[in-house]
Enzyme design. Structure first.
Site, PDB file in Angstrom:
ATOM      1  N   SER A 112       0.841  -1.200   0.000  1.00  0.00           N
ATOM      2  CA  SER A 112       0.000   0.000   0.000  1.00  0.00           C
ATOM      3  C   SER A 112       0.876   1.250   0.000  1.00  0.00           C
ATOM      4  O   SER A 112       2.069   1.181  -0.318  1.00  0.00           O
ATOM      5  CB  SER A 112      -0.918  -0.021   1.228  1.00  0.00           C
ATOM      6  OG  SER A 112      -1.889   0.995   1.136  1.00  0.00           O
ATOM      7  N   ASN A 113       0.328   2.396   0.333  1.00  0.00           N
ATOM      8  CA  ASN A 113       1.114   3.639   0.412  1.00  0.00           C
ATOM      9  C   ASN A 113       0.580   4.496   1.549  1.00  0.00           C
ATOM     10  O   ASN A 113      -0.348   4.104   2.252  1.00  0.00           O
ATOM     11  CB  ASN A 113       1.062   4.375  -0.931  1.00  0.00           C
ATOM     12  CG  ASN A 113      -0.366   4.674  -1.340  1.00  0.00           C
ATOM     13  OD1 ASN A 113      -1.082   5.374  -0.636  1.00  0.00           O
ATOM     14  ND2 ASN A 113      -0.791   4.102  -2.469  1.00  0.00           N
ATOM     15  N   HIS A 114       1.147   5.695   1.716  1.00  0.00           N
ATOM     16  CA  HIS A 114       0.853   6.506   2.896  1.00  0.00           C
ATOM     17  C   HIS A 114      -0.392   7.381   2.765  1.00  0.00           C
ATOM     18  O   HIS A 114      -0.650   8.206   3.641  1.00  0.00           O
ATOM     19  CB  HIS A 114       2.031   7.441   3.199  1.00  0.00           C
ATOM     20  CG  HIS A 114       3.258   6.720   3.625  1.00  0.00           C
ATOM     21  ND1 HIS A 114       3.308   5.970   4.769  1.00  0.00           N
ATOM     22  CD2 HIS A 114       4.479   6.613   3.043  1.00  0.00           C
ATOM     23  CE1 HIS A 114       4.512   5.448   4.886  1.00  0.00           C
ATOM     24  NE2 HIS A 114       5.235   5.818   3.849  1.00  0.00           N
ATOM     25  N   ALA A 168      -4.544   7.530  -4.393  1.00  0.00           N
ATOM     26  CA  ALA A 168      -3.177   7.071  -4.624  1.00  0.00           C
ATOM     27  C   ALA A 168      -3.281   5.567  -4.868  1.00  0.00           C
ATOM     28  O   ALA A 168      -3.168   4.756  -3.944  1.00  0.00           O
ATOM     29  CB  ALA A 168      -2.311   7.369  -3.414  1.00  0.00           C
TER      30      ALA A 168
END
Ligand code: CTP
Length: 420
Positions: free
Chosen positions: A220-222, A288
């Site tokens: 995943s991402n932030h 995102a």
């Protein structure tokens, strides 16, 4: 920017009332003429004497003092703007329903100027459907809500619901008076039933996606989803019928009118967005989205192997914006985001062109206070006519308002042919 502006500050009963002293001091320092009205319960947290000393005006609390009537009608008419900060859950409820049981409420109901409010309460109160409904009503009256902040709350819990910091409130007021927020749209609409996006459908993607590796792990991402959620809220405040396709995040839209579809993977997000794309007049893809996902997802938890390294095979996910953007019509307004660490402008313009966009919102991870997990953002808006608008660091809500203003502008004036 606030020189000579008449600001009527309503202080209601919340622990955040103590911040009213700093707020008054900052506003006076900026040259504003500040008059304060308090509710009786606000006096449990800060004295009228403190605020009277700082504002250099008497601070009325009750409808009559010493056998003289406090003229709430004149106060309401005197102000260029009425700001209620902190606005407690109780005061918001009274405002939404027109209750008039104290001087602050009588003044609010008499005010003919724009009204802004800065909520302050505990997180559970903030998320309660009754509070959401009250906020929604207040937005429909054309009032503006200042974003709440996240942090430690009076209850000792950590979460959303803190009143905006006085410095941020001052910034918001400056933008209000310089016309940089969508306030000017709302003010033109006061008393009219047609908000600028009334009758329009909007689709927003927001948040990260999670691409599972096995039942325990994912890539995943932030992204927190804050920026996209703020845009969904602002589109709804401007009258649009909004569908928000939201990746995994603990946050939710503030406006209860937003229809939220919660998804996990890029594939789910694609399906959610595709189902609403054709009908949408405005599409903002702020998510995102993971560009790659594990090619094989294990059914059971992967165990550590003997070796020191693990190689994962990844495959590309669908680019939602590119795929759906290819099917867009010239009646739709399509907005994408571009978050980079280098060559920001070049990459942003490339996305604008290649993804068939009307507007690209560029932000750089090199700017302090911009990007993931901040309450603020610093963006540049590029449109396909070649115009660029560099915005200063602002709260994500204010950035969302600027983006919605730009969208309304494109929707109403856009006659530029599509760049394909
Ligand atoms: N986007 C999308 N679906 C994807 C990837 C991105 O809808 N699978 C959207 C984002 O929501 C954003 C824009 O496309 O609006 C970002 O463009 P993109 O070129 O994908 O950005 P990056 O993935 O950051 O670019 P790159 O991987 O080329 O560095």
């Amino acid at each position: 920017m606030l020189q000579g502006k008449k600001i009527l500050l309503g202080v209601s009963g919340s622990i955040a009332a103590y911040k009213a002293a700093t707020l008054v001091r900052l506003l006076v320092k900026e040259g504003a003429d500040v008059k304060v009205v308090m509710t009786p319960s606000a006096c449990d947290f800060i004295t009228p004497l403190t605020l009277a000393t700082l504002s250099k005006h008497e601070v009325p609390v009750t409808i009559s003092d010493n056998q003289s009537w406090n003229n709430h009608v004149m106060l309401g008419r005197w102000a260029d703007v009425m700001l209620i900060a902190p606005a407690s859950a109780n005061t918001l409820s009274k405002m939404a329903n027109g209750a008039c049981d104290n001087l602050l409420m009588a003044t609010y109901l008499s005010a003919t100027c724009p009204v802004l409010f800065a909520p302050a309460m505990d997180e559970d109160m903030w998320h309660h459907p009754a509070t959401r409904n009250n906020i929604s009503k207040l937005l429909s009256y054309g009032h503006r809500q200042l974003p709440v902040e996240k942090g430690e709350l009076a209850s000792g819990l950590f979460g959303e619901g803190r009143m905006a910091e006085p410095e941020n409130i001052v910034k918001y007021l400056q933008e209000h008076f310089s016309g940089l927020t969508t306030q000017h749209i709302d003010q033109q609409q006061v008393g009219k039933t047609d908000l600028p996006l009334k009758g329009k459908k909007a689709l927003v993607t927001a948040g990260p996606t999670q691409e599972p590796l096995d039942p325990v792990r994912y890539i995943s991402n932030h992204s927190s989803g804050k920026m996209g959620i703020a845009i969904a809220d602002e589109l709804a405040a401007a009258g649009a019928d909004v569908t928000l396709v939201l990746g995994p995040t603990g946050l939710s839209a503030g406006n209860p009118a937003v229809n939220t579809i919660r998804v996990v993977t890029a594939e789910d997000m694609f399906n959610g967005a595709a189902a609403h794309f054709t009908q949408a007049d405005v599409i903002v893809m702020a998510a995102a989205v993971a560009d790659y996902r594990p090619k094989h997802v294990a059914d059971i938890k992967m165990k550590k192997g003997e070796g020191d390294a693990l190689t994962l095979e990844l495959e590309k996910t669908k680019d939602i914006l590119r795929t759906l953007g290819a099917t867009r019509t010239d009646k739709q307004v399509l907005v994408g985001f571009s978050l980079e660490t280098n060559n920001e402008k070049e990459y942003a313009l490339k996305k604008l062109r290649e993804k068939n966009l009307d507007l690209v919102v560029m932000n750089s991870l090199n700017d302090k206070g911009a990007g993931f997990n901040h309450d603020t953002n610093k963006v540049t808006l590029f449109d396909k006519k070649g115009d660029a608008r560099d915005l200063p660091l602002k709260s994500k809500l204010e950035v969302a308002q600027d983006i919605v203003t730009a969208i309304v502008d494109i929707l109403h004036h856009n006659s530029v042919p599509l760049v394909v």
